[in-house]
Write an enzyme that holds these catalytic residues in place. Structure first.
Site, PDB file in Angstrom:
ATOM      1  N   ASP A 177       0.921  -1.131   0.000  1.00 51.28           N
ATOM      2  CA  ASP A 177       0.000   0.000   0.000  1.00 51.28           C
ATOM      3  C   ASP A 177       0.963   1.183   0.000  1.00 51.28           C
ATOM      4  O   ASP A 177       1.600   1.466   1.030  1.00 51.28           O
ATOM      5  CB  ASP A 177      -0.872   0.021   1.261  1.00 51.28           C
ATOM      6  CG  ASP A 177      -1.732   1.276   1.307  1.00 51.28           C
ATOM      7  OD1 ASP A 177      -1.282   2.322   0.785  1.00 51.28           O
ATOM      8  OD2 ASP A 177      -2.840   1.247   1.864  1.00 51.28           O
ATOM      9  N   HIS A 178       1.110   1.856  -1.126  1.00 54.18           N
ATOM     10  CA  HIS A 178       2.218   2.816  -1.221  1.00 54.18           C
ATOM     11  C   HIS A 178       2.075   3.967  -0.222  1.00 54.18           C
ATOM     12  O   HIS A 178       3.042   4.633   0.110  1.00 54.18           O
ATOM     13  CB  HIS A 178       2.395   3.340  -2.661  1.00 54.18           C
ATOM     14  CG  HIS A 178       1.431   4.402  -3.075  1.00 54.18           C
ATOM     15  ND1 HIS A 178       0.177   4.129  -3.546  1.00 54.18           N
ATOM     16  CD2 HIS A 178       1.541   5.757  -3.104  1.00 54.18           C
ATOM     17  CE1 HIS A 178      -0.443   5.262  -3.830  1.00 54.18           C
ATOM     18  NE2 HIS A 178       0.358   6.278  -3.569  1.00 54.18           N
ATOM     19  N   HIS A 240      -5.795   2.647   1.374  1.00 51.45           N
ATOM     20  CA  HIS A 240      -5.058   3.842   1.801  1.00 51.45           C
ATOM     21  C   HIS A 240      -5.727   4.536   3.003  1.00 51.45           C
ATOM     22  O   HIS A 240      -5.074   4.876   3.985  1.00 51.45           O
ATOM     23  CB  HIS A 240      -4.944   4.862   0.661  1.00 51.45           C
ATOM     24  CG  HIS A 240      -4.287   4.326  -0.585  1.00 51.45           C
ATOM     25  ND1 HIS A 240      -3.307   3.373  -0.565  1.00 51.45           N
ATOM     26  CD2 HIS A 240      -4.470   4.644  -1.901  1.00 51.45           C
ATOM     27  CE1 HIS A 240      -2.912   3.118  -1.813  1.00 51.45           C
ATOM     28  NE2 HIS A 240      -3.603   3.872  -2.641  1.00 51.45           N
TER      29      HIS A 240
HETATM   30  C1  BG6 Z   1      -3.630   4.951  -6.176  1.00 49.43           C
HETATM   31  C2  BG6 Z   1      -4.989   5.036  -6.780  1.00 49.43           C
HETATM   32  O1  BG6 Z   1      -3.503   3.794  -5.367  1.00 49.43           O
HETATM   33  O2  BG6 Z   1      -3.405   6.101  -5.372  1.00 49.43           O
HETATM   34  C3  BG6 Z   1      -5.153   6.301  -7.590  1.00 49.43           C
HETATM   35  O3  BG6 Z   1      -5.189   3.904  -7.622  1.00 49.43           O
HETATM   36  C4  BG6 Z   1      -4.826   7.508  -6.744  1.00 49.43           C
HETATM   37  O4  BG6 Z   1      -6.459   6.428  -8.118  1.00 49.43           O
HETATM   38  C5  BG6 Z   1      -3.463   7.318  -6.091  1.00 49.43           C
HETATM   39  O5  BG6 Z   1      -4.821   8.655  -7.567  1.00 49.43           O
HETATM   40  C6  BG6 Z   1      -3.187   8.437  -5.129  1.00 49.43           C
HETATM   41  O6  BG6 Z   1      -1.869   8.330  -4.694  1.00 49.43           O
HETATM   42  P1  BG6 Z   1      -1.059   9.626  -4.243  1.00 49.43           P
HETATM   43  O7  BG6 Z   1       0.228   9.068  -3.748  1.00 49.43           O
HETATM   44  O8  BG6 Z   1      -0.922  10.474  -5.471  1.00 49.43           O
HETATM   45  O9  BG6 Z   1      -1.881  10.292  -3.209  1.00 49.43           O
END
Ligand code: BG6
Length: 480
Positions: A177-178, A240
């Site tokens: 989960d990045h 997230h």
């Molecule tokens: C991804 C989603 O996991 O996270 C995207 O699939 C979203 O739809 C993105 O835009 C948001 O990531 P960050 O790091 O730009 O907030």
């Protein structure tokens, strides 16, 4: 410095790899984080000569680092990068691949496989790696990183888990989960547990409610097929936002070891109160963006036109109200909301405190963790406006920046790739977290589908739709 290892990148020609992974690895190399002999074996479905691949890598770096980059690191980085075509139509593809990796002089046998491929290929690739002996740990460790989503619902997540766990134990599986790689998120645990002033007020005696929100100005872009089958609830809230909630509300872990942190998150996620059948209508909300304008620029298309399906009922805005069934959080509503194409972008955790015995009514006390674009912690208090009027009060925002000029900037994916090679799972999801998250999300999707729950519309570039107010316990409250 991490142990020497080989990073094997499946899906090396895909978007994530081009934009984040390869430039991220370059950045890690530049800051001296990669072992001298480490190789990056990029695997794709198309044939490509080594020379062409190196040109492609150069193109990715040129695009990312517009102000240029260190020539010396570039030379070293290019030498680390090897391309291998794993052709789908070749029944011997994985044997050949294994032969390639067995060139012991070239490749360390500590193998980290990063699967940035279609979710439907995760289990298949793990099977094939196992078939050719590439997951055998007698000659070095073997780890597999699985991109999100891990399943599309509880059932498919369990199936995927059953399939990969035939070949891998939990210590070898890195479910990404990045958001957990973002430094602002890592800071939540430190802010909570390294500062004793917060713990006494971190409970239902003092906290009125919590808002965890993410909003983007961007729409779905060219990810229409993925998004149509996913929607905002599964795309953002399923992992997230629930992870942000877990970090904000979990109990203090016994230590900061990966297992202790994950144990507390698992307990928290399993304590989410399931919705009763009458709850869905005022605990969940969905909407979709229509045409509009973003920052004064008109002509922004609505979602239906973008995906070319006038009947689509995919939500681009999702909000839920959650209660956690523990003594600490009983009765405290936690609102989660995510949206595409709103009037601004940002991710925040806002904690509203109760008025207590305040003499002035609403004292408007908040603690706000700004996750992005800023990385800050703020406390909002009510103060007297200087001047003769005794009664004129205003909110004062005491904001401290957790990132200041000169601080090292490391992208979430860089952190997570290092963790993968270091064998640190604390910022990856345990299977029990994933299943708890699906257990929460699945019934909402089911309810929305079976009951044809209204899909509200909002104009691109607008603020939150008024109708989303339905989920607030107190009608005077709204998104911060
Ligand atoms: C991804 C989603 O996991 O996270 C995207 O699939 C979203 O739809 C993105 O835009 C948001 O990531 P960050 O790091 O730009 O907030």
């Amino acid at each position: 410095m991490i142990e020497n290892s080989t990073l094997v990148l499946f899906g090396a020609k895909g978007n994530l790899s081009r934009v984040k992974l390869i430039p991220g690895l370059f950045h890690l190399d530049e800051s001296g984080q990669l072992p001298d002999n480490m190789k990056i074996l990029s695997v794709g479905r198309q044939t490509s000569t080594q020379e062409d691949w190196q040109k492609e890598v150069k193109g990715m770096l040129d695009k990312k680092f517009k102000d240029g980059y260190c020539k010396k690191t570039y030379k070293r980085f290019i030498e680390r990068n090897i391309y291998h075509a794993n052709l789908t139509e070749d029944p011997e593809a994985f044997q050949k691949f294994s032969k390639k990796l067995n060139e012991k002089k070239l490749f360390s046998q500590n193998l980290a496989f990063f699967l940035s491929v279609r979710p439907s290929d995760f289990a298949l690739i793990v099977d094939q790696l196992a078939d050719v002996g590439l997951l055998d740990q007698t000659k070095g460790w073997k780890r597999v990183l699985i991109e999100k989503p891990f399943g599309t619902n509880l059932k498919s997540a369990i199936e995927l888990q059953e399939s990969i766990s035939k070949h891998l134990n939990e210590e070898q599986i890195y479910r990404i989960d990045h958001y957990l790689g973002k430094s602002a998120l890592q800071n939540i645990l430190i802010t909570r547990f390294a500062n004793s002033i917060l713990e006494p007020i971190w409970n239902n005696t003092h906290i009125d409610h919590i808002q965890i929100t993410n909003h983007e100005m961007l729409g779905v872009g060219d990810r229409t097929i993925f998004y149509e089958s996913t929607g905002a609830l599964r795309d953002m809230i399923q992992s997230h936002l629930l992870q942000m909630m877990a970090l904000t509300t979990m109990e203090q872990p016994k230590s900061f070891s990966p297992n202790d942190i994950r144990d507390e998150k698992i307990k928290l996620l399993n304590a989410i109160k399931p919705f009763g059948k009458n709850d869905f209508n005022n605990h969940t909300y969905r909407a979709q963006y229509a045409a509009g304008e973003i920052k004064g620029e008109g002509g922004v298309e609505g979602y239906l036109n973008e995906v070319g399906n006038q009947d689509s009922i995919t939500e681009t805005y999702a909000a839920v109200k959650i209660f956690i069934d523990t003594p600490r959080w009983k009765g405290v509503p936690i609102y989660l909301r995510t949206a595409k194409r709103l009037n601004a972008s940002g991710t925040n955790i806002s904690i509203k405190f109760k008025n207590g015995d305040s003499l002035i009514g609403d004292n408007n006390n908040w603690i706000i963790f700004d996750i992005q674009p800023k990385e800050s912690t703020a406390i909002e208090i009510t103060t007297k406006t200087p001047g003769l009027d005794e009664n004129e009060l205003r909110p004062t925002n005491l904001e401290g920046f957790n990132r200041v000029d000169g601080d090292e900037s490391i992208d979430a994916y860089e952190t997570l790739m290092l963790d993968l090679m270091n064998g640190n799972q604390s910022r990856f999801l345990h299977i029990d977290e994933v299943t708890a998250q699906w257990k929460f999300v699945d019934p909402i999707i089911d309810y929305w589908t079976k009951n044809k729950v209204k899909l509200n519309q909002y104009k691109s570039g607008d603020s939150d739709p008024e109708s989303s107010k339905i989920i607030f316990d107190d009608p005077s409250q709204f998104w911060r």
